[in-house]
Scaffold this active site. Sequence first.
Site, short mmCIF file in Angstrom:
data_model
loop_
_atom_site.label_atom_id
_atom_site.label_comp_id
_atom_site.label_asym_id
_atom_site.label_seq_id
_atom_site.Cartn_x
_atom_site.Cartn_y
_atom_site.Cartn_z
N GLN A 136 3.02 9.91 1.67
CA GLN A 136 4.33 9.24 1.63
C GLN A 136 5.16 9.67 0.42
OE1 GLN A 136 2.56 5.10 2.37
NE2 GLN A 136 4.61 4.98 3.28
N CYS B 238 6.75 -0.41 6.65
CA CYS B 238 6.31 0.82 6.00
C CYS B 238 7.44 1.33 5.12
CB CYS B 238 5.97 1.86 7.07
SG CYS B 238 5.34 3.41 6.40
N LEU B 239 7.11 1.74 3.90
CA LEU B 239 8.14 2.25 2.99
C LEU B 239 8.77 3.54 3.53
CD1 LEU B 239 6.58 1.56 -0.53
CD2 LEU B 239 8.16 0.14 0.79
N HIS C 87 -3.62 0.83 8.08
CA HIS C 87 -2.27 1.40 8.08
C HIS C 87 -2.20 2.60 7.12
CE1 HIS C 87 2.31 0.90 7.86
NE2 HIS C 87 2.04 1.71 6.84
N GLU C 88 -2.75 2.40 5.91
CA GLU C 88 -2.65 3.47 4.90
C GLU C 88 -3.51 4.68 5.28
OE1 GLU C 88 -0.31 3.28 2.92
OE2 GLU C 88 0.09 1.16 3.15
N GLY D 127 0.85 -1.18 0.00
CA GLY D 127 0.00 0.00 0.00
C GLY D 127 0.88 1.23 0.00
N HIS E 134 -1.91 7.01 7.61
CA HIS E 134 -1.00 7.98 6.98
C HIS E 134 -1.73 9.30 6.66
CE1 HIS E 134 2.82 5.96 6.52
NE2 HIS E 134 2.27 4.90 5.98
ZN ZN Z 1 3.22 3.09 5.76
#
Ligand code: ZN
Length: 178
Positions: free
Chosen positions: A54, A102-103, A144-145, A49, A148
């Site tokens: 991000q 997480c990226l 999670h997304e 995701g 953000h």
């Molecule tokens: Zn993330």
Amino acid sequence: MAILKVARMGHPVLRDVAKAVDPAELDSPHFQDFIDSLIETMREYDGVGLAAPQVHVSKRVVVMEVAGNPRYPDAPAAPLRVLVNPEIRFRTEERIRVFEGCLSIPDLRGQVPRCARIELRALDRTGREQRQELEGFPAAVVQHECDHLDGVLFVDRVEDTRTLAFLREFQRYGSDAS
Ligand code: ZN
């Protein structure tokens, strides 16, 4: 379409509350190109995701997809979804514990409690309303997304910091390290 630069933890954009997307904006080629770039960037870095903040765009847009992902080899497949202005409602008290990464926090994993079943409402990339129920891993990814979009990172939700592990160690020792 382009591979976008991913903001890492510490960059203030990850702590901002993202702005809602004006549905009229979805008609613009620029915005559609941005969504394509978001998808491309998620795939390039093996994410399941990716949220617009991000990639330094503080708007309420999320993409997700789980398909033979080397960072999450055991995760069940989930189709590509583009979520604009997503909203989540918890449908159960039950919580699942997911080892998340997480990226924006490269190579770190930690265990996070997530609601086991959610109702998700969002616009798709054409502006059409979508509503669906999700459970298990895909439900956790959505939570999670969407975090953000509110400036929340998974490390904020880790209850037991002893579950934190770097990816290599996580893959070597699994959750036994905790
Ligand atoms: Zn993330």
